[in-house]
Design a protein around this motif. Structure first.
Motif, PDB file in Angstrom:
ATOM      1  N   THR A   1       1.720   9.388  18.307  1.00 11.33           N
ATOM      2  CA  THR A   1       2.058   8.286  19.210  1.00 11.33           C
ATOM      3  C   THR A   1       2.804   7.243  18.397  1.00 11.33           C
ATOM      4  N   ILE A   2       3.943   6.784  18.875  1.00 12.40           N
ATOM      5  CA  ILE A   2       4.794   5.917  18.065  1.00 12.40           C
ATOM      6  C   ILE A   2       4.254   4.490  17.994  1.00 12.40           C
ATOM      7  N   ASN A   3       4.688   3.795  16.979  1.00 13.48           N
ATOM      8  CA  ASN A   3       4.523   2.353  16.854  1.00 13.48           C
ATOM      9  C   ASN A   3       5.935   1.799  16.667  1.00 13.48           C
ATOM     10  N   ASN A   4       6.400   0.970  17.598  1.00 12.79           N
ATOM     11  CA  ASN A   4       7.778   0.489  17.523  1.00 12.79           C
ATOM     12  C   ASN A   4       7.934  -0.797  16.723  1.00 12.79           C
ATOM     13  N   ASN A   5       6.847  -1.202  16.064  1.00 12.74           N
ATOM     14  CA  ASN A   5       6.865  -2.370  15.185  1.00 12.74           C
ATOM     15  C   ASN A   5       7.168  -3.661  15.942  1.00 12.74           C
ATOM     16  N   SER A   6       6.855  -3.691  17.225  1.00 13.36           N
ATOM     17  CA  SER A   6       7.134  -4.887  18.023  1.00 13.36           C
ATOM     18  C   SER A   6       6.117  -5.994  17.794  1.00 13.36           C
TER      19      SER A   6
ATOM     20  N   SER B   1     -16.357  -5.730 -14.556  1.00 17.82           N
ATOM     21  CA  SER B   1     -16.777  -4.419 -15.056  1.00 17.82           C
ATOM     22  C   SER B   1     -18.047  -3.994 -14.320  1.00 17.82           C
ATOM     23  N   ASP B   2     -17.885  -3.685 -13.032  1.00 17.49           N
ATOM     24  CA  ASP B   2     -19.019  -3.274 -12.222  1.00 17.49           C
ATOM     25  C   ASP B   2     -18.571  -2.241 -11.193  1.00 17.49           C
ATOM     26  N   ASN B   3     -19.508  -1.832 -10.343  1.00 14.46           N
ATOM     27  CA  ASN B   3     -19.230  -0.762  -9.388  1.00 14.46           C
ATOM     28  C   ASN B   3     -18.696  -1.276  -8.057  1.00 14.46           C
ATOM     29  N   GLY B   4     -18.231  -2.522  -8.036  1.00 15.13           N
ATOM     30  CA  GLY B   4     -17.713  -3.098  -6.800  1.00 15.13           C
ATOM     31  C   GLY B   4     -16.291  -2.657  -6.504  1.00 15.13           C
ATOM     32  N   TYR B   5     -15.820  -3.097  -5.371  1.00 13.67           N
ATOM     33  CA  TYR B   5     -14.471  -2.794  -4.880  1.00 13.67           C
ATOM     34  C   TYR B   5     -13.464  -3.596  -5.702  1.00 13.67           C
ATOM     35  N   GLY B   6     -12.630  -2.910  -6.490  1.00 16.08           N
ATOM     36  CA  GLY B   6     -11.709  -3.594  -7.382  1.00 16.08           C
ATOM     37  C   GLY B   6     -10.286  -3.689  -6.900  1.00 16.08           C
ATOM     38  N   MET B   7      -9.787  -2.593  -6.311  1.00 21.53           N
ATOM     39  CA  MET B   7      -8.371  -2.551  -5.952  1.00 21.53           C
ATOM     40  C   MET B   7      -8.124  -1.550  -4.840  1.00 21.53           C
ATOM     41  N   GLU B   8      -7.171  -1.883  -3.973  1.00 27.92           N
ATOM     42  CA  GLU B   8      -6.659  -0.923  -3.000  1.00 27.92           C
ATOM     43  C   GLU B   8      -5.193  -0.671  -3.300  1.00 27.92           C
ATOM     44  N   ILE B   9      -4.826   0.600  -3.318  1.00 25.12           N
ATOM     45  CA  ILE B   9      -3.427   1.011  -3.409  1.00 25.12           C
ATOM     46  C   ILE B   9      -3.071   1.609  -2.053  1.00 25.12           C
ATOM     47  N   ALA B  10      -2.041   1.073  -1.400  1.00 24.57           N
ATOM     48  CA  ALA B  10      -1.743   1.497  -0.032  1.00 24.57           C
ATOM     49  C   ALA B  10      -0.260   1.744   0.157  1.00 24.57           C
ATOM     50  N   TRP B  11       0.027   2.808   0.892  1.00 20.99           N
ATOM     51  CA  TRP B  11       1.381   3.144   1.295  1.00 20.99           C
ATOM     52  C   TRP B  11       1.519   2.727   2.766  1.00 20.99           C
ATOM     53  N   TYR B  12       2.381   1.772   3.048  1.00 21.18           N
ATOM     54  CA  TYR B  12       2.498   1.229   4.397  1.00 21.18           C
ATOM     55  C   TYR B  12       3.572   1.974   5.182  1.00 21.18           C
ATOM     56  N   LEU B  13       3.118   2.688   6.217  1.00 16.60           N
ATOM     57  CA  LEU B  13       4.045   3.476   7.033  1.00 16.60           C
ATOM     58  C   LEU B  13       4.770   2.609   8.046  1.00 16.60           C
ATOM     59  N   THR B  14       4.174   1.495   8.383  1.00 15.95           N
ATOM     60  CA  THR B  14       4.863   0.450   9.141  1.00 15.95           C
ATOM     61  C   THR B  14       4.182  -0.865   8.818  1.00 15.95           C
ATOM     62  N   ALA B  15       4.974  -1.924   8.730  1.00 14.14           N
ATOM     63  CA  ALA B  15       4.438  -3.236   8.371  1.00 14.14           C
ATOM     64  C   ALA B  15       5.175  -4.295   9.174  1.00 14.14           C
ATOM     65  N   GLY B  16       4.440  -5.038  10.006  1.00 12.74           N
ATOM     66  CA  GLY B  16       5.035  -6.090  10.818  1.00 12.74           C
ATOM     67  C   GLY B  16       5.596  -7.221   9.976  1.00 12.74           C
ATOM     68  N   SER B  17       6.552  -7.941  10.538  1.00  8.91           N
ATOM     69  CA  SER B  17       7.306  -8.951   9.792  1.00  8.91           C
ATOM     70  C   SER B  17       6.459 -10.118   9.304  1.00  8.91           C
ATOM     71  N   THR B  18       5.303 -10.365   9.930  1.00  8.81           N
ATOM     72  CA  THR B  18       4.420 -11.443   9.469  1.00  8.81           C
ATOM     73  C   THR B  18       4.038 -11.262   8.012  1.00  8.81           C
ATOM     74  N   TYR B  19       3.920  -9.991   7.581  1.00  6.63           N
ATOM     75  CA  TYR B  19       3.472  -9.695   6.226  1.00  6.63           C
ATOM     76  C   TYR B  19       4.585  -9.129   5.357  1.00  6.63           C
ATOM     77  N   HIS B  20       5.831  -9.540   5.647  1.00  4.96           N
ATOM     78  CA  HIS B  20       6.936  -9.211   4.754  1.00  4.96           C
ATOM     79  C   HIS B  20       7.032 -10.267   3.662  1.00  4.96           C
ATOM     80  N   GLY B  21       7.454  -9.838   2.491  1.00  8.59           N
ATOM     81  CA  GLY B  21       7.602 -10.765   1.377  1.00  8.59           C
ATOM     82  C   GLY B  21       8.586 -10.222   0.370  1.00  8.59           C
TER      83      GLY B  21
ATOM     84  N   SER C   1       8.733   7.696  15.499  1.00  8.05           N
ATOM     85  CA  SER C   1       9.051   8.902  16.262  1.00  8.05           C
ATOM     86  C   SER C   1       7.927   9.924  16.129  1.00  8.05           C
ATOM     87  N   THR C   2       7.615  10.604  17.217  1.00 10.57           N
ATOM     88  CA  THR C   2       6.593  11.655  17.165  1.00 10.57           C
ATOM     89  C   THR C   2       7.113  12.910  16.472  1.00 10.57           C
ATOM     90  N   SER C   3       8.373  12.889  16.070  1.00  7.62           N
ATOM     91  CA  SER C   3       8.924  14.009  15.287  1.00  7.62           C
ATOM     92  C   SER C   3       8.649  13.854  13.801  1.00  7.62           C
TER      93      SER C   3
END
Length: 380
Positions: free
Chosen positions: A108-113, A202-222, A244-246
């Motif tokens: 299902t598409i996301n048109n980034n609107s 130096s602990d077992n907590g959440y340290g970092m996220e690495i993310a590949w953004y397949l779509t990103a709205g303009s509010t979070y462009h930089g 596109s669903t293709s």
């Protein structure tokens, strides 16, 4: 005695020297592939382990986070439109030893609107794995180098943003983009410099996220390739891969490592058992057919108990659910061996879990392939 005095040694068509000599003390720095073992910080980069499922339909509020391939998740932010099926694929780079890839099939598409929404594929790291990685994260001349193999049938010249988000101390964000201009498998590399403001406990907590953004709205462009305290997911040049669903996308061979020059080394392969044990620090899927009568309670003065010792120490005391095999359908009922439901308490530490009922013997319902088992999750 004859000697050769040079500053560096470089291949005829190479842009980077294979050997660089320090003119003062005579030491050298070599650009060597296939070097030190245990340099890959991330787990399951070759997409070998899929404990939960080999295929999931994902959309906002449905099957988000880590639901198929171990340690890799898919997420829709701020009620983003669209949908995809994520699955295990045998479409992989030729002759490089990767068993599977992570396939994303847009359904299902996301048109980034919607300017504030985003869709991402991600991997999370423990803080101590960054702190102890060898990356001098407060030094801008030291790099966290991320390399990966990527393929898509989306034609044209496209930009895929990779975002780093830190968790300890003041949160910082960094985005770098790769350019994809063909539909074949290619290896891409981004290098993330250290920054004097970063903190990793130096602990077992959440340290970092690495993310590949397949779509990103303009509010979070930089702006790309700069650290900052303002959340960004991409740039104005970022491509919408969900249009596109293709569209099909494939990832494998993901490697995160500390380097002095930002140059990625060859992917570090591990055995399946090594990867599985590393994955089980975060999630253990235990199917009833594999453990036989493990959940048959044994009698004790104060009740009936069944105990399960984990194969590795988990990151934290896990949440415990019983699941209906690989379909992941929650089935919280135990029975008394005759089909009668039994209420069972569940308790877990980082090393083991036990189930308890004060009076009645119990087992998980069914002992056939695909029948219920227990899942233990300590995901970040």
């Amino acid at each position: 005695m004859s000697e050769i005095k040079v500053n560096s040694i470089k291949g005829v068509a190479a842009s980077t020297a294979a050997l660089t000599i320090n003119n003062t003390d005579g030491t050298c720095t070599a650009n060597i592939t296939n070097n030190l073992s245990n340099r890959r910080i991330n787990i399951n980069g070759g997409m070998a382990v899929w404990q939960r499922s080999t295929s999931k339909a994902v959309s906002d509020g449905t099957n988000e986070e880590v639901q198929a391939c171990d340690r890799y998740g898919f997420k829709f932010g701020n009620s983003a439109a669209g949908g995809a099926t994520v699955s295990r694929s045998t479409d992989v780079p030729t002759n490089l030893g990767f068993p599977y890839s992570f396939k994303i099939d847009v359904t299902t598409i996301n048109n980034n609107s919607a300017a504030n929404t985003q869709i991402l594929f991600f991997h999370r790291l423990e803080a101590q794995d960054i702190a102890n990685s060898g990356w001098k994260y407060n030094d801008s001349s030291s790099f966290l180098t991320i390399s990966f193999y990527f393929k898509t049938n989306k034609s044209g010249t496209n930009k895929l943003p990779i975002q780093i988000e830190t968790q300890d101390g003041t949160q910082y964000w960094y985005v770098s983009e790769i350019t994809q201009s063909d539909t074949s498998w290619n290896r891409y590399t981004v290098k993330i410099p250290g920054n004097s403001n970063l903190t990793f406990n130096s602990d077992n907590g959440y340290g970092m996220e690495i993310a590949w953004y397949l779509t990103a709205g303009s509010t979070y462009h930089g702006t790309a390739d700069t650290w900052g305290t303002t959340k960004i997911h991409g740039t104005s040049n970022s491509t919408n891969y969900m249009d596109s669903t293709s569209n099909d996308l494939f990832f494998t061979g993901i490697q995160v490592e500390a380097t002095t020059d930002g140059i990625a080394t060859d992917f570090e392969h591990r055995t399946f058992n090594q990867e599985l044990l590393l994955c089980q620090r975060y999630f253990i899927q235990d199917f009833a057919p594999q453990i036989g009568t493990m959940y048959e309670a044994w009698s004790a003065p104060n009740g009936k108990f069944a105990t399960f010792n984990f194969p590795v120490q988990m990151r934290a005391a896990p949440t415990v659910v019983t699941t209906n095999g690989v379909d992941g359908v929650v089935n919280s009922q135990f029975d008394n061996g005759s089909g009668g439901a039994v209420s069972v308490q569940k308790h877990a530490s980082v090393s083991s879990a036990y189930f308890y009922n004060a009076t009645t013997q119990f087992q998980l319902t069914g002992l056939t392939v695909g029948s219920p088992g227990a899942a233990f999750s300590a995901e970040l």
